[in-house]
Design an enzyme around this catalytic site. Sequence first.
Site, PDB file in Angstrom:
ATOM      1  CB  SER A   8      -0.937  -0.002   1.211  1.00  0.00           C
ATOM      2  OG  SER A   8      -0.194  -0.073   2.412  1.00  0.00           O
ATOM      3  CB  CYS A 181       2.537  -3.734  10.053  1.00  0.00           C
ATOM      4  SG  CYS A 181       2.604  -2.172   9.135  1.00  0.00           S
ATOM      5  CG  HIS A 183       5.462   0.842   7.937  1.00  0.00           C
ATOM      6  ND1 HIS A 183       4.529   0.419   7.031  1.00  0.00           N
ATOM      7  CD2 HIS A 183       5.781   2.117   7.589  1.00  0.00           C
ATOM      8  CE1 HIS A 183       4.273   1.400   6.182  1.00  0.00           C
ATOM      9  NE2 HIS A 183       5.022   2.450   6.498  1.00  0.00           N
TER      10      HIS A 183
END
Length: 246
Positions: A8, A181, A183
């Site tokens: 994303s 995630c 990140h």
Amino acid sequence: MRLGVFDSGVGGLSVLKSLLHAKLFKEYIYYGDTARVPYGVKDKETIIKFSLEALDFFKEKKVDMLIIACNTVSAYALEILKKQAPFPVLGVIEAGVLAVKNTLKNKNSKILVIATKATVDSHAYKQALLKEDFLQVEEKATGLFVPMVEEGIFKGSFLNSAFEYYFNDLDFNPDALILACTHFPLIADSLGEYFGENTKLIHSGEAIALQLQQEFKLMSIQEEASVKFYASSDVKNLKKIAKLWL
């Protein structure tokens, strides 16, 4: 072979880094939907719509395989993408579960999944782990970590305060911490210091590289790989971050 990597935004660069280290492909196409990030706060229908649009992009690029680096997309859109893609599509959730199986031999091990709200609300990790008979699985939405990572905050008192905010009510120390995630691997060192050496960290990028090697029998190649970066907005910033993260 040409591999597509979709996220994303910029977080999937952590997955790309592991894939580049594994040296399994000659060409890499990275696409970040930076104009519409984050996906982690969007509804299921929107996530699926955006994901199918990304699939059209990778069809045009004629990739041989596609990695969905985004945990949220893996949770909500992976099965639809698999049905509509003319090439294999892999998500980070199934890879993460495989990594847990390879890491933890005790089914009573305590597992903590940290992710965005959308990924946690899907319960995709928990359901997959329960199917593998891991019965002690907790999930926690830790969305504040995403903007902190994007601000370059990988350690220090501010990040430690966020750890306390999210984890001070835990009544156990996890045997495995799933960084659900893309990140979060960038704060893996700080998370490791916080939880201690007895907590094994499960990293999406390392997990997907392992899955490719085990299930697709891919071997490391000696040729230097080429990487092309694309984004729905501000590709220059994506390339700038890629230089720092990779």
